[in-house]
Scaffold this motif. Sequence first.
Motif, PDB file in Angstrom:
ATOM      1  N   GLY A   1      43.036  30.566  39.177  1.00 48.35           N
ATOM      2  CA  GLY A   1      43.115  31.580  38.415  1.00 48.35           C
ATOM      3  C   GLY A   1      42.245  32.425  37.360  1.00 48.35           C
ATOM      4  N   PHE A   2      41.409  31.463  36.290  1.00 49.95           N
ATOM      5  CA  PHE A   2      40.738  31.529  35.448  1.00 49.95           C
ATOM      6  C   PHE A   2      39.190  31.973  35.530  1.00 49.95           C
ATOM      7  CE2 PHE A   2      44.298  28.772  33.701  1.00 49.95           C
ATOM      8  CZ  PHE A   2      44.029  29.213  32.745  1.00 49.95           C
ATOM      9  N   GLU A   3      39.176  32.760  36.894  1.00 51.74           N
ATOM     10  CA  GLU A   3      37.128  33.461  36.536  1.00 51.74           C
ATOM     11  C   GLU A   3      36.905  34.119  36.109  1.00 51.74           C
ATOM     12  OE1 GLU A   3      38.295  31.983  41.022  1.00 51.74           O
ATOM     13  OE2 GLU A   3      39.643  32.500  39.962  1.00 51.74           O
ATOM     14  N   PRO A   4      38.128  35.050  35.062  1.00 52.71           N
ATOM     15  CA  PRO A   4      37.605  36.055  34.380  1.00 52.71           C
ATOM     16  C   PRO A   4      37.069  35.396  32.998  1.00 52.71           C
ATOM     17  CG  PRO A   4      39.473  37.308  35.384  1.00 52.71           C
ATOM     18  CD  PRO A   4      39.452  35.915  35.739  1.00 52.71           C
ATOM     19  N   TRP A   5      37.919  34.428  32.911  1.00 45.21           N
ATOM     20  CA  TRP A   5      37.910  33.926  31.531  1.00 45.21           C
ATOM     21  C   TRP A   5      37.204  32.193  31.262  1.00 45.21           C
ATOM     22  CZ3 TRP A   5      39.003  37.424  29.692  1.00 45.21           C
ATOM     23  CH2 TRP A   5      40.336  38.468  30.567  1.00 45.21           C
TER      24      TRP A   5
ATOM     25  N   VAL B   1      36.728  25.030  36.490  1.00 46.17           N
ATOM     26  CA  VAL B   1      37.500  25.851  37.036  1.00 46.17           C
ATOM     27  C   VAL B   1      36.841  26.430  38.610  1.00 46.17           C
ATOM     28  CG1 VAL B   1      37.448  28.032  36.821  1.00 46.17           C
ATOM     29  CG2 VAL B   1      36.916  27.079  35.193  1.00 46.17           C
ATOM     30  N   VAL B   2      38.043  26.690  39.559  1.00 49.99           N
ATOM     31  CA  VAL B   2      38.775  26.654  40.361  1.00 49.99           C
ATOM     32  C   VAL B   2      39.137  27.872  40.972  1.00 49.99           C
ATOM     33  CG1 VAL B   2      39.822  25.621  42.760  1.00 49.99           C
ATOM     34  CG2 VAL B   2      39.363  24.129  41.243  1.00 49.99           C
ATOM     35  N   THR B   3      38.409  29.046  42.486  1.00 56.39           N
ATOM     36  CA  THR B   3      38.560  30.111  42.860  1.00 56.39           C
ATOM     37  C   THR B   3      39.865  30.010  42.436  1.00 56.39           C
ATOM     38  OG1 THR B   3      38.540  31.653  44.580  1.00 56.39           O
ATOM     39  CG2 THR B   3      38.614  28.938  45.264  1.00 56.39           C
ATOM     40  N   ARG B   4      40.122  31.142  42.555  1.00 48.69           N
ATOM     41  CA  ARG B   4      41.864  31.694  43.139  1.00 48.69           C
ATOM     42  C   ARG B   4      42.316  31.673  43.860  1.00 48.69           C
ATOM     43  NH1 ARG B   4      42.682  36.731  38.714  1.00 48.69           N
ATOM     44  NH2 ARG B   4      42.046  35.673  38.001  1.00 48.69           N
ATOM     45  N   ASN B   5      41.227  31.935  45.792  1.00 53.10           N
ATOM     46  CA  ASN B   5      41.090  32.370  46.487  1.00 53.10           C
ATOM     47  C   ASN B   5      41.690  30.883  47.206  1.00 53.10           C
ATOM     48  OD1 ASN B   5      40.577  32.972  49.508  1.00 53.10           O
ATOM     49  ND2 ASN B   5      39.537  34.892  48.912  1.00 53.10           N
TER      50      ASN B   5
ATOM     51  N   GLU C   1      44.688  17.226  34.794  1.00 49.49           N
ATOM     52  CA  GLU C   1      46.211  18.007  34.716  1.00 49.49           C
ATOM     53  C   GLU C   1      45.835  19.245  35.316  1.00 49.49           C
ATOM     54  OE1 GLU C   1      46.840  17.134  29.961  1.00 49.49           O
ATOM     55  OE2 GLU C   1      45.276  17.948  30.902  1.00 49.49           O
ATOM     56  N   VAL C   2      46.480  20.466  35.284  1.00 51.60           N
ATOM     57  CA  VAL C   2      46.673  21.405  35.926  1.00 51.60           C
ATOM     58  C   VAL C   2      46.568  22.496  35.411  1.00 51.60           C
ATOM     59  CG1 VAL C   2      46.782  23.110  38.514  1.00 51.60           C
ATOM     60  CG2 VAL C   2      45.991  20.303  38.589  1.00 51.60           C
ATOM     61  N   PHE C   3      46.281  23.525  34.950  1.00 58.89           N
ATOM     62  CA  PHE C   3      45.928  24.593  34.424  1.00 58.89           C
ATOM     63  C   PHE C   3      46.278  25.983  35.191  1.00 58.89           C
ATOM     64  CE2 PHE C   3      45.111  22.254  31.517  1.00 58.89           C
ATOM     65  CZ  PHE C   3      46.060  21.267  30.082  1.00 58.89           C
ATOM     66  N   VAL C   4      47.105  26.879  35.529  1.00 51.57           N
ATOM     67  CA  VAL C   4      47.262  27.993  36.590  1.00 51.57           C
ATOM     68  C   VAL C   4      47.546  28.992  35.502  1.00 51.57           C
ATOM     69  CG1 VAL C   4      47.714  26.799  38.271  1.00 51.57           C
ATOM     70  CG2 VAL C   4      49.601  28.235  37.081  1.00 51.57           C
ATOM     71  N   TRP C   5      46.375  30.285  35.525  1.00 55.89           N
ATOM     72  CA  TRP C   5      46.853  31.087  35.637  1.00 55.89           C
ATOM     73  C   TRP C   5      48.193  32.190  35.366  1.00 55.89           C
ATOM     74  CZ3 TRP C   5      44.812  33.016  30.754  1.00 55.89           C
ATOM     75  CH2 TRP C   5      44.961  34.370  30.253  1.00 55.89           C
ATOM     76  N   GLY C   6      48.490  32.310  34.932  1.00 52.24           N
ATOM     77  CA  GLY C   6      50.242  32.959  35.205  1.00 52.24           C
ATOM     78  C   GLY C   6      50.810  32.341  36.773  1.00 52.24           C
ATOM     79  N   PHE C   7      51.107  32.919  37.587  1.00 52.54           N
ATOM     80  CA  PHE C   7      51.357  32.997  38.964  1.00 52.54           C
ATOM     81  C   PHE C   7      50.466  33.018  39.795  1.00 52.54           C
ATOM     82  CE2 PHE C   7      55.372  33.148  36.603  1.00 52.54           C
ATOM     83  CZ  PHE C   7      56.121  32.261  37.406  1.00 52.54           C
TER      84      PHE C   7
ATOM     85  N   LEU D   1      38.931  44.915  30.997  1.00 51.71           N
ATOM     86  CA  LEU D   1      37.405  44.723  30.846  1.00 51.71           C
ATOM     87  C   LEU D   1      36.483  43.853  30.333  1.00 51.71           C
ATOM     88  CD1 LEU D   1      38.408  48.219  28.673  1.00 51.71           C
ATOM     89  CD2 LEU D   1      37.862  47.870  31.487  1.00 51.71           C
ATOM     90  N   ARG D   2      37.928  42.881  30.651  1.00 52.84           N
ATOM     91  CA  ARG D   2      37.149  41.293  30.490  1.00 52.84           C
ATOM     92  C   ARG D   2      37.107  40.688  28.940  1.00 52.84           C
ATOM     93  NH1 ARG D   2      38.656  40.783  35.030  1.00 52.84           N
ATOM     94  NH2 ARG D   2      37.474  40.578  36.651  1.00 52.84           N
ATOM     95  N   ALA D   3      37.815  41.442  28.017  1.00 57.01           N
ATOM     96  CA  ALA D   3      37.571  40.961  26.783  1.00 57.01           C
ATOM     97  C   ALA D   3      38.561  40.026  26.923  1.00 57.01           C
ATOM     98  CB  ALA D   3      38.451  42.366  26.074  1.00 57.01           C
TER      99      ALA D   3
END
Length: 344
Positions: free
Chosen positions: A9-13, A28-32, A52-58, A91-93
Amino acid sequence: MARRATFFGFEPWKNHIPKWFPDRNCRVVTRNPELMLRRGWPFRLLLSPRQEVFVWGFKHPPFLKKFCRLFGIPFFHVEDGFVRSVSLGALRAAPASLIIDRRTAHYDAGSPSDLERTLQTYDFAADKALMDRADRCIRLLLDLRVSKYNLGKRVDLDAMLGRRSKRRVLVIGQVETDAAIAFGCDRPITNNDLVRLAASEHPDAQIIYKPHPEVLHGTRAGVSDPSEVADVCTILKEDVTPADALDGADHVYTITSLMGFEALLRGIPVTCIGLPFYAGWGATADRQSSLRRTRRLSAREIFAAAYLLHSRYFDPGTGDPTNFETVVRRLSEMRDVTPVQQRQ
C-alpha cells in the motif's frame, strides 16, 4: 544481514522508503489484492526467514494480517504523522513524519494501538526530560504556527467575518469517507450533522464551519453539501490556516480531526463525536466512550506520547531521519517561502 521488509500500500511513497527504513532490505508490493495473489503474495513472504511486513494504514487485504500472525511474521501499520507537509498527500507531498504501530493504526478506536497503550501506562511524571522537551516543542509548534498540513491562506478572521459580537464555535470538517472516521467513530455522521449539532448546543454563538482542505482543493470528494447548513453557520470557503481559524475560536467541535488536538494545545475546549487518539483521557468533552481509556491525561502528556514517543521524523527536503524540532522549523521555512498557489 539486514532484515527484509515488504511494504503493502506504499506506492505513492515507494521512492522514499529506502531513506525511511535505511536498516532494511526494502521491497514495495502493489495494494491491489487481485494482483497480489496473482504475483504469489503473501506466500512469497515465507521465502525470506528474516521478514517483516509494513502496511499503509488499512490499505491491505484483511487476510494479510492473519497470514502474518499465523506464520509469526512481524506486522506493522504505518500512517502519516501529526506534522506532515506543506502540501497535501493527495498531491504526492511525502510525509515528514510517520507513526509505526505494531497493533493497529493510531486512529482505530475499536482496538488498542501501541500509542493507546503508552497513553494508558506511561509514567509521564517520572520522565521530567520528556515533559520538559514536550513543553518546548509545544511552544515551538504554536509559535511557528505549524500544523499537519501547512498550505492554507493566512487571514485575520475578524477582517473576514466582521468584528466578534458573540462566542465563536469552530466546526472542523473532515473527509467523510476517510479511515479516521470509519475506524474512529461508532456512528454514521457527516460534517453537516456536526454543524447542526454544534448550532443546536450553542444557539447564542456564531458557528463557523471549516471544510477539510482536501475537499476545498478538490482532491477528495465530500459526502455532505456545505450549502445545506449555510443557514446555521458561516462557511470558510477558502482554505484558512488552522492556526488562524483556531485563533478566533472559543470552542471546537470535531469528529476525529487532529485540529481538535491542536485546539487543546491552545487551551480551547473541544467536543469530540468520535474517539481520536487524544479523546477519552479527560482532556476533551466526549460523545463516544472507551472502557479501555481509564487515565486522566493533560494535553501535554498526550503530546509527549504521540508527537515524541511514537512519531518518526524525516527532513522534508532530503528525506533523511531527523527530529520533531527540525521538521517543524523546516516546514515553517518552506511554507513561508512557497507561494500559496504552489502549495495547492
